[in-house]
Design a protein around this motif. Sequence first.
Motif, PDB file in Angstrom:
ATOM      1  N   THR A   1      -6.567   0.051 -15.422  1.00  0.00           N
ATOM      2  CA  THR A   1      -6.105   1.250 -16.111  1.00  0.00           C
ATOM      3  C   THR A   1      -4.878   1.784 -15.390  1.00  0.00           C
ATOM      4  O   THR A   1      -4.658   1.490 -14.211  1.00  0.00           O
ATOM      5  CB  THR A   1      -7.187   2.348 -16.143  1.00  0.00           C
ATOM      6  N   LYS A   2      -4.079   2.561 -16.084  1.00  0.00           N
ATOM      7  CA  LYS A   2      -2.904   3.152 -15.456  1.00  0.00           C
ATOM      8  C   LYS A   2      -3.314   4.011 -14.273  1.00  0.00           C
ATOM      9  O   LYS A   2      -4.328   4.708 -14.318  1.00  0.00           O
ATOM     10  CB  LYS A   2      -2.133   3.999 -16.474  1.00  0.00           C
ATOM     11  N   ARG A   3      -2.508   3.949 -13.213  1.00  0.00           N
ATOM     12  CA  ARG A   3      -2.721   4.689 -11.967  1.00  0.00           C
ATOM     13  C   ARG A   3      -3.967   4.230 -11.212  1.00  0.00           C
ATOM     14  O   ARG A   3      -4.334   4.816 -10.209  1.00  0.00           O
ATOM     15  CB  ARG A   3      -2.789   6.195 -12.222  1.00  0.00           C
ATOM     16  N   GLY A   4      -4.611   3.186 -11.707  1.00  0.00           N
ATOM     17  CA  GLY A   4      -5.759   2.644 -10.986  1.00  0.00           C
ATOM     18  C   GLY A   4      -7.015   3.465 -11.102  1.00  0.00           C
ATOM     19  O   GLY A   4      -7.903   3.361 -10.249  1.00  0.00           O
ATOM     20  N   TYR A   5      -7.136   4.279 -12.150  1.00  0.00           N
ATOM     21  CA  TYR A   5      -8.369   5.040 -12.318  1.00  0.00           C
ATOM     22  C   TYR A   5      -9.529   4.087 -12.591  1.00  0.00           C
ATOM     23  O   TYR A   5      -9.396   3.097 -13.295  1.00  0.00           O
ATOM     24  CB  TYR A   5      -8.247   6.029 -13.470  1.00  0.00           C
TER      25      TYR A   5
ATOM     26  N   MET B   1       0.833  -1.197   0.000  1.00  0.00           N
ATOM     27  CA  MET B   1       0.000   0.000   0.000  1.00  0.00           C
ATOM     28  C   MET B   1       0.877   1.260   0.000  1.00  0.00           C
ATOM     29  O   MET B   1       0.585   2.248  -0.698  1.00  0.00           O
ATOM     30  CB  MET B   1      -0.929   0.002   1.213  1.00  0.00           C
ATOM     31  N   LYS B   2       1.962   1.238   0.737  1.00  0.00           N
ATOM     32  CA  LYS B   2       2.874   2.386   0.767  1.00  0.00           C
ATOM     33  C   LYS B   2       3.562   2.563  -0.584  1.00  0.00           C
ATOM     34  O   LYS B   2       3.783   3.693  -1.034  1.00  0.00           O
ATOM     35  CB  LYS B   2       3.904   2.196   1.875  1.00  0.00           C
ATOM     36  N   THR B   3       3.868   1.435  -1.247  1.00  0.00           N
ATOM     37  CA  THR B   3       4.471   1.529  -2.577  1.00  0.00           C
ATOM     38  C   THR B   3       3.516   2.178  -3.567  1.00  0.00           C
ATOM     39  O   THR B   3       3.899   3.048  -4.350  1.00  0.00           O
ATOM     40  CB  THR B   3       4.871   0.134  -3.077  1.00  0.00           C
ATOM     41  N   PHE B   4       2.244   1.757  -3.542  1.00  0.00           N
ATOM     42  CA  PHE B   4       1.264   2.355  -4.445  1.00  0.00           C
ATOM     43  C   PHE B   4       1.095   3.843  -4.146  1.00  0.00           C
ATOM     44  O   PHE B   4       1.017   4.663  -5.064  1.00  0.00           O
ATOM     45  CB  PHE B   4      -0.079   1.646  -4.328  1.00  0.00           C
TER      46      PHE B   4
ATOM     47  N   ALA C   1       4.195   5.541  -5.619  1.00  0.00           N
ATOM     48  CA  ALA C   1       4.583   5.380  -7.023  1.00  0.00           C
ATOM     49  C   ALA C   1       3.414   5.277  -8.000  1.00  0.00           C
ATOM     50  O   ALA C   1       3.639   5.013  -9.177  1.00  0.00           O
ATOM     51  CB  ALA C   1       5.462   4.123  -7.150  1.00  0.00           C
ATOM     52  N   HIS C   2       2.175   5.509  -7.538  1.00  0.00           N
ATOM     53  CA  HIS C   2       1.035   5.287  -8.438  1.00  0.00           C
ATOM     54  C   HIS C   2       1.064   6.196  -9.669  1.00  0.00           C
ATOM     55  O   HIS C   2       0.506   5.852 -10.718  1.00  0.00           O
ATOM     56  CB  HIS C   2      -0.283   5.482  -7.686  1.00  0.00           C
ATOM     57  N   SER C   3       1.692   7.359  -9.567  1.00  0.00           N
ATOM     58  CA  SER C   3       1.744   8.282 -10.703  1.00  0.00           C
ATOM     59  C   SER C   3       2.995   8.073 -11.553  1.00  0.00           C
ATOM     60  O   SER C   3       3.213   8.817 -12.517  1.00  0.00           O
ATOM     61  CB  SER C   3       1.698   9.729 -10.210  1.00  0.00           C
ATOM     62  N   GLU C   4       3.789   7.062 -11.227  1.00  0.00           N
ATOM     63  CA  GLU C   4       5.000   6.786 -11.998  1.00  0.00           C
ATOM     64  C   GLU C   4       4.696   5.784 -13.119  1.00  0.00           C
ATOM     65  O   GLU C   4       3.550   5.647 -13.541  1.00  0.00           O
ATOM     66  CB  GLU C   4       6.102   6.284 -11.058  1.00  0.00           C
TER      67      GLU C   4
END
Length: 369
Positions: free
Chosen positions: A214-218, A182-185, A188-191
Motif C-alpha cells: 500500500t502507499k506509504r507502507g501502511y 532506510m534514510k530515503t524511506f 520520502a515515505h509521504s511523497e
Amino acid sequence: MRRFLFLCLLAASSGQACAQSTAEQGFELPERFIFRRSFTIQLQNKNEMKVELADINDIERLLNPDSILQKVRLDLESLKDSLQDPVSTKKVEYVNLGDGLTKIRLHQEPASVQQFILINGSAALLKTDQDTLIVTGVIKNPERPAEFKVNNEFPRYYRLTLLINRIMDLPELLNGELNSKMKTFSRAHSEKWTGGKKDPYYTLAADPAIVAKTKRGYSGYPNDQLELKASVLIQNYKQYFTPAFNLEGTLVLTNKKRDWQHAFTVAWQPNFLFSKNEEGKLQTFRNDFIELSYEKWSVSRTEPLPATHLNWNLSLGYLVRKRGDFYTPSTFRIGVGKIQWKKTKLEPGLYFNDFFRGVSPTIRLIQTF
C-alpha cells in the motif's frame, strides 16, 4: 514409595512450570500486536529485506540496520557449523523481545531436488532456494507514536525479514546500501508512490527499489475513519419485487487496544414498488427508509478476510416516506447477519409494523460500487 511418587510429581510440576515459562518467553509476538507500517527494500541478486514497524516514528531508531545485522552476524558465529551445508534451505529466527535474552531458532531443510552445473568437467551442486533471516527486537525508549491509537500494552516491536541467497553471504549486504535506503524511506515515505491496484506493489518514486503493498507502507487496518458508499439492492416485500438505492455514511472506530473495530452506519434507502393504475398503466411508487446499523470485527491479527465470509451485523430501518398502499404506517425492517463475497452481500431480515405486527420475512442482495 511415597517419597518416590512425591519426587516424580515435583519433577513433573517443575517441568510444566519450565514449559510454561519457555512458552511465555517464546519466539512469537503477542497475538493482538499489530505492525502499522511494512515495506520492502529490494537488493541485487534477488535479495531483499522487509521492514515492519509498530509506528512510523520508530524508523528513526532503525536508520542503521547494518549495525543491527552486524551484531546478528557475530551471534550466528556460534552456529557456524550448523550453517555450513551449502545447498540446504535455512530459516533463522533471531529474537530479543526486551527481556534481556537473545534467542535463536534454526530450521533447516535438505534440498528436495539436487541440481548441478558442470565446470571444467566437474559437477557442482546448485542452491535453488533462498534462506530466510528474521530479526525481531524492541525499540528502546521510543518517541511518542505518530500513528493514532497504538496499543500501549506492548513494547514497540520491529521486525526485519531478509531473503538472502545464502545466509553465510550476510556480510556482503552490510555495505551501507540498506542504511541509505532506510534514510530515503524515512525522508520520502509521504511523497509520491507509483503503481496501482493491478500491480503487486506500489513503488516509492524517490527510490524504485523500495516497494510496499500500500502507499506509504501502511499495513493492518486503518485508524478511525468516515466512509461514504453507494450501492444498489434488490429485495422482496411480501409478494412485491422491490429494487432500491442505498446511500450510506459509516463511522469506523477502533478501540484503544487496537484489537476491535466498530462500524456505525446511517443509510438512506429509497425503495421502488410498481403497480398498475385503473387505466392499466404501470406506476412507480417511491417509499423511503432510514436505516441504522452496527457491525463489529476483530483486527487482532491482520490476515485478510476470505473472499466469502459471514458478518454479524444488526440493522434497523424505519419507513419515513410512504407512497401507495404497499407499506403499513410505522413499518420497520430489522436485519441480523449477512454473507459477503467481495462487494456483494446477502442479508436476511424481517419487515413488521408497530410492535412486531404483520411480520414478513425478506432477503436482499446488495451490490456496492
